[in-house]
Scaffold this motif. Structure first.
Motif, PDB file in Angstrom:
ATOM      1  N   GLN A 124      -5.899   5.617  -6.371  1.00  0.00           N
ATOM      2  CA  GLN A 124      -6.259   5.837  -4.974  1.00  0.00           C
ATOM      3  C   GLN A 124      -5.500   4.871  -4.062  1.00  0.00           C
ATOM      4  O   GLN A 124      -5.013   5.255  -2.995  1.00  0.00           O
ATOM      5  N   ARG A 127      -2.027   6.062  -3.587  1.00  0.00           N
ATOM      6  CA  ARG A 127      -1.974   7.185  -2.640  1.00  0.00           C
ATOM      7  C   ARG A 127      -2.159   6.703  -1.210  1.00  0.00           C
ATOM      8  O   ARG A 127      -1.458   7.151  -0.299  1.00  0.00           O
ATOM      9  N   GLU A 128      -3.100   5.789  -1.002  1.00  0.00           N
ATOM     10  CA  GLU A 128      -3.356   5.271   0.341  1.00  0.00           C
ATOM     11  C   GLU A 128      -2.142   4.553   0.912  1.00  0.00           C
ATOM     12  O   GLU A 128      -1.917   4.563   2.120  1.00  0.00           O
ATOM     13  N   HIS A 129      -1.364   3.940   0.055  1.00  0.00           N
ATOM     14  CA  HIS A 129      -0.159   3.246   0.502  1.00  0.00           C
ATOM     15  C   HIS A 129       1.068   4.159   0.456  1.00  0.00           C
ATOM     16  O   HIS A 129       2.193   3.693   0.649  1.00  0.00           O
ATOM     17  N   ASP A 130       0.830   5.438   0.153  1.00  0.00           N
ATOM     18  CA  ASP A 130       1.907   6.435   0.072  1.00  0.00           C
ATOM     19  C   ASP A 130       3.046   5.929  -0.811  1.00  0.00           C
ATOM     20  O   ASP A 130       4.210   5.910  -0.424  1.00  0.00           O
TER      21      ASP A 130
END
Length: 152
Positions: A124, A127-130
């Protein structure tokens, strides 16, 4: 209402003992426990506060006894903040330090387990930090329980 059943200093001693015990328990429980509260964690905190309330006041229901405990806890909090602002060793002990969770696209699963971080939480954070796993340079579990990702 204002007559206390115990000597004033006993409230101070009780406050100090419980503050230190809870501080140690929070440090032992790990960074992730502090960093991300789930509904279960909130329940535990509420139950902790209820369970130590009698220990703080020794069964005394007076306003004065309660105020002595409150002043003691606030003073301890200010003292800890003062000490940790001036001593990096004290800050490391009280607040903790960042832990390296992964480097160069490789996640250290044994470090995740030791710090009670689910692999899903790590995914996660990516993903949050792309940041795809292959582009991850470093992943840290910060002292506040958040996961920081640095990219190539």
């Amino acid at each position: 209402m204002f007559d206390i059943d115990l000597p004033w200093w006993e409230f101070v001693v009780r406050g100090v003992m419980i503050y230190i015990a809870l501080l140690v328990m929070m440090r032992v429980s790990g960074k992730r426990t502090v960093g991300q509260f789930t509904p279960f964690d909130l329940l535990v905190v509420m139950l902790l506060s209820e369970s130590v309330s009698a220990g703080l006041t020794g069964g005394d229901d007076s306003v004065a006894g309660g105020l002595i405990v409150v002043v003691t806890l606030v003073a301890l909090n200010v003292a800890i903040a003062f000490i940790t602002a001036r001593s990096s060793k004290a800050a490391d002990f009280v607040e903790g330090t960042a832990v390296l969770l992964g480097r160069d696209g490789k996640i250290f699963k044994h470090v995740l387990r030791r710090n009670h971080v689910a692999e899903g939480d790590m995914e996660q954070a990516l993903r949050e930090h792309d940041c795809p796993l292959g582009k991850m340079k470093y992943a840290f579990l910060e002292a506040d329980g958040k996961i920081t990702i640095l990219q190539n």
